[in-house]
Motif scaffolding. Structure first.
Motif, PDB file in Angstrom:
ATOM      1  N   GLY A 177     -29.013   0.728 -46.341  1.00 27.87           N
ATOM      2  CA  GLY A 177     -28.873   1.050 -44.921  1.00 27.87           C
ATOM      3  C   GLY A 177     -30.133   1.148 -44.108  1.00 27.87           C
ATOM      4  N   MET A 178     -31.192   1.744 -44.665  1.00 27.69           N
ATOM      5  CA  MET A 178     -32.378   2.012 -43.850  1.00 27.69           C
ATOM      6  C   MET A 178     -32.808   0.770 -43.047  1.00 27.69           C
ATOM      7  N   GLY A 179     -33.036   0.967 -41.747  1.00 24.32           N
ATOM      8  CA  GLY A 179     -33.538  -0.116 -40.905  1.00 24.32           C
ATOM      9  C   GLY A 179     -32.474  -1.044 -40.349  1.00 24.32           C
ATOM     10  N   VAL A 180     -31.205  -0.772 -40.633  1.00 24.00           N
ATOM     11  CA  VAL A 180     -30.151  -1.622 -40.060  1.00 24.00           C
ATOM     12  C   VAL A 180     -30.020  -1.316 -38.559  1.00 24.00           C
ATOM     13  N   VAL A 181     -29.928  -2.381 -37.754  1.00 20.81           N
ATOM     14  CA  VAL A 181     -29.743  -2.214 -36.313  1.00 20.81           C
ATOM     15  C   VAL A 181     -28.549  -3.067 -35.877  1.00 20.81           C
ATOM     16  N   ILE A 182     -27.577  -2.431 -35.247  1.00 19.65           N
ATOM     17  CA  ILE A 182     -26.380  -3.146 -34.782  1.00 19.65           C
ATOM     18  C   ILE A 182     -26.255  -2.926 -33.284  1.00 19.65           C
ATOM     19  N   GLY A 183     -26.345  -4.021 -32.522  1.00 22.17           N
ATOM     20  CA  GLY A 183     -26.409  -3.923 -31.060  1.00 22.17           C
ATOM     21  C   GLY A 183     -25.069  -3.666 -30.386  1.00 22.17           C
ATOM     22  N   GLU A 184     -25.174  -3.398 -29.100  1.00 23.32           N
ATOM     23  CA  GLU A 184     -24.020  -2.935 -28.306  1.00 23.32           C
ATOM     24  C   GLU A 184     -22.812  -3.862 -28.348  1.00 23.32           C
ATOM     25  N   THR A 185     -23.052  -5.180 -28.236  1.00 19.95           N
ATOM     26  CA  THR A 185     -21.899  -6.090 -28.133  1.00 19.95           C
ATOM     27  C   THR A 185     -21.606  -6.796 -29.469  1.00 19.95           C
ATOM     28  N   ALA A 186     -22.188  -6.252 -30.542  1.00 17.27           N
ATOM     29  CA  ALA A 186     -21.911  -6.846 -31.858  1.00 17.27           C
ATOM     30  C   ALA A 186     -20.462  -6.550 -32.250  1.00 17.27           C
ATOM     31  N   GLU A 187     -19.862  -7.518 -32.981  1.00 21.12           N
ATOM     32  CA  GLU A 187     -18.500  -7.324 -33.497  1.00 21.12           C
ATOM     33  C   GLU A 187     -18.530  -7.671 -34.984  1.00 21.12           C
ATOM     34  N   ILE A 188     -18.003  -6.773 -35.790  1.00 21.66           N
ATOM     35  CA  ILE A 188     -18.034  -6.975 -37.240  1.00 21.66           C
ATOM     36  C   ILE A 188     -16.604  -6.970 -37.764  1.00 21.66           C
ATOM     37  N   GLY A 189     -16.215  -8.067 -38.404  1.00 19.75           N
ATOM     38  CA  GLY A 189     -14.843  -8.181 -38.927  1.00 19.75           C
ATOM     39  C   GLY A 189     -14.625  -7.279 -40.135  1.00 19.75           C
ATOM     40  N   ASP A 190     -13.420  -7.328 -40.668  1.00 19.34           N
ATOM     41  CA  ASP A 190     -13.079  -6.492 -41.828  1.00 19.34           C
ATOM     42  C   ASP A 190     -13.863  -6.935 -43.068  1.00 19.34           C
ATOM     43  N   ASP A 191     -14.114  -5.963 -43.952  1.00 14.31           N
ATOM     44  CA  ASP A 191     -14.685  -6.210 -45.285  1.00 14.31           C
ATOM     45  C   ASP A 191     -16.044  -6.907 -45.267  1.00 14.31           C
ATOM     46  N   CYS A 192     -16.855  -6.600 -44.276  1.00 18.70           N
ATOM     47  CA  CYS A 192     -18.209  -7.170 -44.255  1.00 18.70           C
ATOM     48  C   CYS A 192     -19.155  -6.299 -45.066  1.00 18.70           C
ATOM     49  N   HIS A 193     -20.281  -6.896 -45.442  1.00 15.51           N
ATOM     50  CA  HIS A 193     -21.244  -6.240 -46.327  1.00 15.51           C
ATOM     51  C   HIS A 193     -22.639  -6.467 -45.743  1.00 15.51           C
ATOM     52  N   LEU A 194     -23.267  -5.404 -45.274  1.00 12.40           N
ATOM     53  CA  LEU A 194     -24.630  -5.499 -44.745  1.00 12.40           C
ATOM     54  C   LEU A 194     -25.562  -4.757 -45.699  1.00 12.40           C
ATOM     55  N   THR A 195     -26.835  -5.172 -45.709  1.00  8.38           N
ATOM     56  CA  THR A 195     -27.802  -4.470 -46.558  1.00  8.38           C
ATOM     57  C   THR A 195     -28.974  -3.984 -45.696  1.00  8.38           C
ATOM     58  N   GLN A 196     -29.932  -3.320 -46.339  1.00  9.72           N
ATOM     59  CA  GLN A 196     -31.002  -2.685 -45.561  1.00  9.72           C
ATOM     60  C   GLN A 196     -31.778  -3.693 -44.722  1.00  9.72           C
ATOM     61  N   GLY A 197     -32.226  -3.239 -43.568  1.00  8.13           N
ATOM     62  CA  GLY A 197     -33.084  -4.062 -42.723  1.00  8.13           C
ATOM     63  C   GLY A 197     -32.370  -5.164 -41.952  1.00  8.13           C
ATOM     64  N   VAL A 198     -31.051  -5.183 -41.986  1.00  5.78           N
ATOM     65  CA  VAL A 198     -30.329  -6.240 -41.244  1.00  5.78           C
ATOM     66  C   VAL A 198     -30.299  -5.904 -39.756  1.00  5.78           C
ATOM     67  N   THR A 199     -30.554  -6.923 -38.937  1.00 10.20           N
ATOM     68  CA  THR A 199     -30.466  -6.735 -37.488  1.00 10.20           C
ATOM     69  C   THR A 199     -29.390  -7.646 -36.920  1.00 10.20           C
ATOM     70  N   LEU A 200     -28.463  -7.073 -36.181  1.00  4.79           N
ATOM     71  CA  LEU A 200     -27.529  -7.876 -35.383  1.00  4.79           C
ATOM     72  C   LEU A 200     -27.993  -7.659 -33.950  1.00  4.79           C
ATOM     73  N   GLY A 201     -28.922  -8.503 -33.515  1.00  2.00           N
ATOM     74  CA  GLY A 201     -29.655  -8.235 -32.276  1.00  2.00           C
ATOM     75  C   GLY A 201     -29.300  -9.166 -31.140  1.00  2.00           C
ATOM     76  N   GLY A 202     -29.771  -8.809 -29.964  1.00  3.61           N
ATOM     77  CA  GLY A 202     -29.503  -9.600 -28.766  1.00  3.61           C
ATOM     78  C   GLY A 202     -30.729 -10.385 -28.331  1.00  3.61           C
ATOM     79  N   THR A 203     -30.502 -11.383 -27.481  1.00  3.48           N
ATOM     80  CA  THR A 203     -31.634 -12.139 -26.942  1.00  3.48           C
ATOM     81  C   THR A 203     -31.686 -12.028 -25.425  1.00  3.48           C
ATOM     82  N   SER A 204     -30.562 -11.681 -24.825  1.00  5.00           N
ATOM     83  CA  SER A 204     -30.506 -11.676 -23.360  1.00  5.00           C
ATOM     84  C   SER A 204     -30.783 -10.274 -22.827  1.00  5.00           C
ATOM     85  N   ASN A 205     -31.348 -10.210 -21.617  1.00  5.40           N
ATOM     86  CA  ASN A 205     -31.573  -8.910 -20.979  1.00  5.40           C
ATOM     87  C   ASN A 205     -30.415  -8.538 -20.056  1.00  5.40           C
ATOM     88  N   ARG A 206     -29.437  -9.466 -19.964  1.00  9.16           N
ATOM     89  CA  ARG A 206     -28.309  -9.182 -19.057  1.00  9.16           C
ATOM     90  C   ARG A 206     -27.221  -8.406 -19.779  1.00  9.16           C
TER      91      ARG A 206
END
Ligand SMILES: CC(C)(COP(=O)(O)OP(=O)(O)OC[C@H]1O[C@@H](n2cnc3c(N)ncnc32)[C@H](O)[C@@H]1OP(=O)(O)O)[C@@H](O)C(=O)NCCC(=O)NCCS
Length: 227
Positions: free
Chosen positions: A85-114
């Motif tokens: 878990g440490m360092g995982v970042v999940i952004g505001e408009t991220a959507e994660i389906g069922d049964d997903c598997h994330l590990t440390q340091g994963v970023t689901l990040g944005g590129t737009s400022n809008r």
């Protein structure tokens, strides 16, 4: 599904995916990914009810306690497992389906400022390796696997394996035949071709060097006998 059933499914997900997990009690007591998911339930509920400030406070507390930052607006399906878990970042408009598997340091990040959909959408059963960065409003198809350290900026098809920077599809899993098909790597093939060429040229240069040596020796001997 009731909240209790949903929480049970989170525990089961950790038990199924982490060979080190021995019991549900372990998961509940000291798995930060599990704690982060449960605190996000609270933050997301408050966010959905448009309660001011509190969702962000719960999210900040979550980060303080677990090292995992999940925006209260992020939508998360059933049975998410966040390993370490440490360092995982999940952004505001991220959507994660069922049964997903994330590990440390994963970023689901944005590129737009809008204020728009600007974070990734993961289909069901997606696995994301340690430190991988998924950036922008991309879609990752169901059961895709993202390699550790990959940087993914484009859509990923279902059942694909993506590695590298920028992320490239290197294989597809075929669920019908339960086999994984590796894709050819044109860059690697070209490198191999060039290495072969270099070896051939090296051998030619060595042969020419030997011939030149013989000529020099013959010339020197001829010169010696003439004098
Ligand atoms: C991407 C991944 C899912 C692929 O697993 P796999 O199907 O078993 O594939 P392989 O290990 O056989 O590798 C396939 C090819 O991709 C390469 N590769 C695998 N993982 C890679 C990665 N993260 N980055 C770059 N290349 C990678 C391999 O070298 C191999 O290349 P080759 O065919 O030229 O030899 C896996 O390697 C991975 O990164 N998993 C994440 C694990 C993780 O983060 N663990 C942390 C837990 S705390």
């Amino acid at each position: 599904m009731s909240i209790l059933q949903s929480i049970r499914r989170d525990v089961r997900a950790a038990l199924e995916r982490d060979p080190a997990a021995r019991s549900g009690l372990e998961v509940v007591l000291y798995y930060p990914g599990f704690h982060a998911r449960q605190l996000h339930r609270v933050a997301h509920g408050l966010h959905s009810a448009s309660v001011p400030l509190l969702p962000g406070l719960v999210s900040a507390l979550n980060r303080f306690l677990t090292g995992i930052e999940i925006h209260p607006g992020a939508q998360i399906g059933e049975g998410l497992f966040i390993d370490h878990g440490m360092g995982v970042v999940i952004g505001e408009t991220a959507e994660i389906g069922d049964d997903c598997h994330l590990t440390q340091g994963v970023t689901l990040g944005g590129t737009s400022n809008r204020r728009e959909k600007r974070h990734p959408t993961l289909g069901q059963g997606v696995v994301v390796g340690a430190g991988a960065k998924l950036i922008g409003a991309i879609t990752v198809g169901e059961h895709a696997r993202i390699g550790a350290g990959a940087v993914v900026v484009t859509n990923v098809p279902a059942y694909a394996t993506v590695v590298g920077v920028p992320g490239k599809v290197v294989a597809f899993y075929d669920p019908g035949n339960d086999t994984t098909v590796r894709l050819p790597d044109p860059e690697w093939d070209r490198i191999e071709e060039l290495s072969q060429k270099v070896e051939e040229l090296r051998a030619q240069v060595a042969a020419l060097g030997a011939q030149l040596g013989e000529h020099r020796q013959a010339a020197a001997t001829g010169h010696g006998s003439a004098s």
